[in-house]
Design a protein around this motif. Structure first.
Motif, PDB file in Angstrom:
ATOM      1  N   GLU A 127      13.597  25.959  15.770  1.00 39.77           N
ATOM      2  CA  GLU A 127      14.055  25.320  14.527  1.00 39.77           C
ATOM      3  C   GLU A 127      12.863  24.980  13.627  1.00 39.77           C
ATOM      4  O   GLU A 127      12.680  25.577  12.574  1.00 39.77           O
ATOM      5  CB  GLU A 127      14.855  24.046  14.869  1.00 39.77           C
ATOM      6  CG  GLU A 127      16.128  24.358  15.657  1.00 39.77           C
ATOM      7  CD  GLU A 127      16.703  23.150  16.377  1.00 39.77           C
ATOM      8  OE1 GLU A 127      16.133  22.042  16.255  1.00 39.77           O
ATOM      9  OE2 GLU A 127      17.718  23.308  17.084  1.00 39.77           O
ATOM     10  N   ARG A 128      12.068  24.027  14.060  1.00 40.90           N
ATOM     11  CA  ARG A 128      10.945  23.592  13.215  1.00 40.90           C
ATOM     12  C   ARG A 128       9.914  24.709  13.045  1.00 40.90           C
ATOM     13  O   ARG A 128       9.142  24.690  12.095  1.00 40.90           O
ATOM     14  CB  ARG A 128      10.268  22.369  13.819  1.00 40.90           C
ATOM     15  CG  ARG A 128      11.186  21.167  13.947  1.00 40.90           C
ATOM     16  CD  ARG A 128      11.142  20.280  12.732  1.00 40.90           C
ATOM     17  NE  ARG A 128      12.098  19.186  12.863  1.00 40.90           N
ATOM     18  CZ  ARG A 128      12.300  18.263  11.947  1.00 40.90           C
ATOM     19  NH1 ARG A 128      11.637  18.289  10.817  1.00 40.90           N
ATOM     20  NH2 ARG A 128      13.180  17.306  12.133  1.00 40.90           N
ATOM     21  N   TYR A 130      10.459  27.434  12.024  1.00 39.15           N
ATOM     22  CA  TYR A 130      10.799  28.102  10.761  1.00 39.15           C
ATOM     23  C   TYR A 130      10.528  27.235   9.533  1.00 39.15           C
ATOM     24  O   TYR A 130      10.844  27.627   8.421  1.00 39.15           O
ATOM     25  CB  TYR A 130      12.278  28.494  10.776  1.00 39.15           C
ATOM     26  CG  TYR A 130      12.570  29.583  11.777  1.00 39.15           C
ATOM     27  CD1 TYR A 130      12.070  30.870  11.585  1.00 39.15           C
ATOM     28  CD2 TYR A 130      13.322  29.329  12.914  1.00 39.15           C
ATOM     29  CE1 TYR A 130      12.321  31.875  12.506  1.00 39.15           C
ATOM     30  CE2 TYR A 130      13.580  30.326  13.843  1.00 39.15           C
ATOM     31  CZ  TYR A 130      13.071  31.597  13.633  1.00 39.15           C
ATOM     32  OH  TYR A 130      13.317  32.586  14.536  1.00 39.15           O
ATOM     33  N   GLY A 131      10.000  26.043   9.780  1.00 35.02           N
ATOM     34  CA  GLY A 131       9.791  25.156   8.647  1.00 35.02           C
ATOM     35  C   GLY A 131      11.009  24.319   8.326  1.00 35.02           C
ATOM     36  O   GLY A 131      11.103  23.740   7.241  1.00 35.02           O
ATOM     37  N   ALA A 132      11.956  24.242   9.263  1.00 36.21           N
ATOM     38  CA  ALA A 132      13.124  23.399   9.027  1.00 36.21           C
ATOM     39  C   ALA A 132      12.674  21.954   8.847  1.00 36.21           C
ATOM     40  O   ALA A 132      11.925  21.430   9.651  1.00 36.21           O
ATOM     41  CB  ALA A 132      14.095  23.494  10.208  1.00 36.21           C
ATOM     42  N   THR A 133      13.119  21.338   7.757  1.00 38.23           N
ATOM     43  CA  THR A 133      12.825  19.932   7.500  1.00 38.23           C
ATOM     44  C   THR A 133      14.138  19.161   7.524  1.00 38.23           C
ATOM     45  O   THR A 133      15.218  19.757   7.470  1.00 38.23           O
ATOM     46  CB  THR A 133      12.176  19.739   6.121  1.00 38.23           C
ATOM     47  OG1 THR A 133      13.110  20.151   5.119  1.00 38.23           O
ATOM     48  CG2 THR A 133      10.900  20.564   5.996  1.00 38.23           C
ATOM     49  N   THR A 156      16.255  20.095   4.407  1.00 33.60           N
ATOM     50  CA  THR A 156      16.900  21.422   4.405  1.00 33.60           C
ATOM     51  C   THR A 156      18.052  21.473   5.411  1.00 33.60           C
ATOM     52  O   THR A 156      19.057  22.160   5.176  1.00 33.60           O
ATOM     53  CB  THR A 156      15.917  22.569   4.704  1.00 33.60           C
ATOM     54  OG1 THR A 156      15.098  22.248   5.811  1.00 33.60           O
ATOM     55  CG2 THR A 156      15.072  22.896   3.498  1.00 33.60           C
TER      56      THR A 156
END
Ligand SMILES: [Zn+2]
Lengths: 391, 136
Positions: A137-138, A140-143, A146
């Motif tokens: 998850e993170r 991918y740059g999931a914040t 988002t």
């Protein structure tokens, strides 16, 4: 499973600061603990139960030890349940169980943190990988923002919810915040202000997002024996429920939250339903967090949250479901990114007739609901139904 | 496009086949022999029935967007990657998998058909699956 012995909230205190550059997190914990005990009319030596999700800076399961040491507590019962911002709503329910089991009589619940002073990018910052799932998850740059954006996008797709409808939630919160001298943002905003604000993570605009604030809060939960000796309006815990929502092996539904289970459990224990709730504190990390919770708690049918919030439904004192009359996390305070505490505190103020007069509601039954973690992956949900003792 | 300074996955014995298969251009999911569940992310016990009779399965790498959001600003992330389209892709194989859609945001909607691509990680034996829109 019935709640027999009455359990009450006797003390509630919200730290007035929103920015505490010169204080430590432990110091804030101590200040809110003192404030809540004074509010209840109790002494520190009366405390025999201690509940906290910890000190955010330490990111360690040992922080309850750090805090009990710092506060000089000698609890016979300790609980450090941590599922993010909903933890502090859950602590109220857990304290009630401990009190009914005879494990303690005066449970102190404390929260404090300094994300604003620490310059923490809470909603839109990339984060190092810490949990097992972060590699999926993170990475991918999931914040946080988002992930809530994905929830809002799908809700719009399935149910036709609009940005203007989400904006109604911020508008109501800002209407209330103008009367709260401690609120971070006191300027009332319009639907246009919200939808014209900068896009942060589609479809969520800047004004769909909550504040980043330092501060804290505390609660004192007591047995019937203790309550009967206090010269204080207390608020009775009528029902409690908690639940967790997660990725579900790849079947995640981002339009529905665990509030559907935490809420129904709390209502069942209270013997009440959403139709009895006259005031609701609903966790508002983002506008969409409120929208989905309103549906899942049963205030309207699934998918009808958008039309439901139109027309001032959430605005005190005249709306059908006045909510977050302190301005909520969207406008007032989101201490340590964990707003469940302030949700309970404002519900207590409402039932004790201590809310700001312009937004005081004549409520005998109130609900406080916390959502912790992220709707886009995993989240905790905790709901309490509260009542005036003379209702 | 270099991966650094973006984070690289933590490869564990339980997940290593997933990441090394990605390095070889395959997107894997897990399937349970006992209850039939096809799931993601990989786990050694079936999260529905706790069976240990689970196996790796190759997927077509195709799916469609279940939901998405576009990060317009983001601290701690390379500027050249912004705006960043984060999405859940519902795979033909079943599970919804979080990933990036490597495309202009205007080319992405819920329901958009996508196919997997692989971005090399710093350790070149593994790669990270991302998706790109495809026309039918
Ligand atoms: Zn199975």
């Amino acid at each position: 499973m019935t709640a027999t012995e009455p359990v009450s909230i006797a003390g509630a205190f919200e730290h007035p600061t929103r920015e505490a550059p010169d204080k430590s997190t432990m110091q804030l914990h101590a200040e809110v603990a003192k404030g809540a005990l004074e509010d209840a009319g109790l002494e520190k030596r009366d405390v025999d139960g201690y509940f906290t999700a910890g000190v955010p800076e330490y990111e360690t399961g040992l922080s309850p030890l750090v805090m009990a040491d710092y506060l000089g507590l000698d609890p016979s019962y300790t609980d450090t349940t941590d599922f993010g911002g909903s933890s502090y709503v859950a602590h109220v329910g857990h304290a009630a169980s401990a009190i009914r089991d005879g494990r303690c009589d005066v449970a102190l619940v404390t929260l404090a943190g300094r994300p604003r002073s620490r310059g923490q990018a809470t909603g839109s910052g990339a984060r190092e990988l810490r949990t097992f799932q972060d590699s999926f998850e993170r990475v991918y740059g999931a914040t946080n923002v988002t992930m809530y954006g994905m929830a809002a996008q799908r809700h719009m797709h399935e149910y036709g919810t609009t940005s203007e409808q989400l904006a109604e939630i911020r508008v109501a919160a800002s209407h209330h915040a103008q009367y709260n001298e401690h609120a971070m943002y006191r300027e009332p905003v319009s639907v246009d202000d919200v939808v014209d604000s900068r896009m942060v993570a589609d479809p969520l605009h800047l004004l769909d997002c909550c504040v980043v604030s330092d501060g804290g809060g505390a609660l004192v939960v007591v047995s019937e024996d203790v309550r009967s000796k206090l010269d204080r309006d207390c608020v009775e815990l009528l029902g409690f429920g908690e639940a967790i929502g997660h990725h579900d092996a790849g079947r995640i539904d981002v339009t529905t939250t665990a509030a559907d289970r935490s809420g129904s459990r709390a209502f069942a224990e209270a013997g009440l339903g959403p139709e009895h709730v006259e005031y609701a504190s609903i966790y508002d990390s983002f506008t969409v967090t409120v929208l989905e919770a309103i549906e899942d708690l049963g205030f309207c049918e699934k998918g009808e949250g958008g039309p439901f919030v139109e027309g001032g439904t959430l605005q005190a004192p005249d709306g059908d479901l006045p909510f977050n009359t302190d301005g909520g996390g969207l406008c007032s305070n989101h201490p340590a990114n964990r707003g469940g505490m302030t949700k309970v505190i404002e519900a207590v103020r409402q039932l004790r007739r201590e809310a700001n007069p312009e937004v005081q509601v004549d409520a005998d039954v109130a609900l406080a609901h916390g959502t912790g973690g992220s709707l886009g992956t995993r989240h905790g949900a905790a709901t309490v139904v509260l009542g005036r003792e003379d209702r | 496009m270099t991966w650094e300074p973006r984070p690289v996955p933590d490869v564990t014995p339980e997940t290593e086949p997933y990441w090394t298969a990605a390095g070889d251009g395959e997107l894997l999911v897990r399937k349970c022999h006992d209850c039939g569940l096809v799931y993601h992310y990989p786990r050694s016990l079936c999260p529905d029935c706790f069976s240990e009779a689970v196996e790796w399965c190759e997927t077509s790498g195709h799916g469609e967007i279940y939901s998405y959001s576009v990060a317009r600003t983001m601290s701690g992330w390379p500027d050249e990657d912004l705006p960043l389209v984060l999405a859940y892709v519902e795979l033909e194989a079943g599970p919804r998998i979080m990933s990036i859609v490597d495309a202009d945001p205007s080319a992405v909607e819920i329901g958009t058909h996508v196919a997997v691509r692989f971005v090399d990680a710093a350790d070149s034996t593994i790669a990270v699956p991302v998706f790109v829109p495809v026309t039918d």
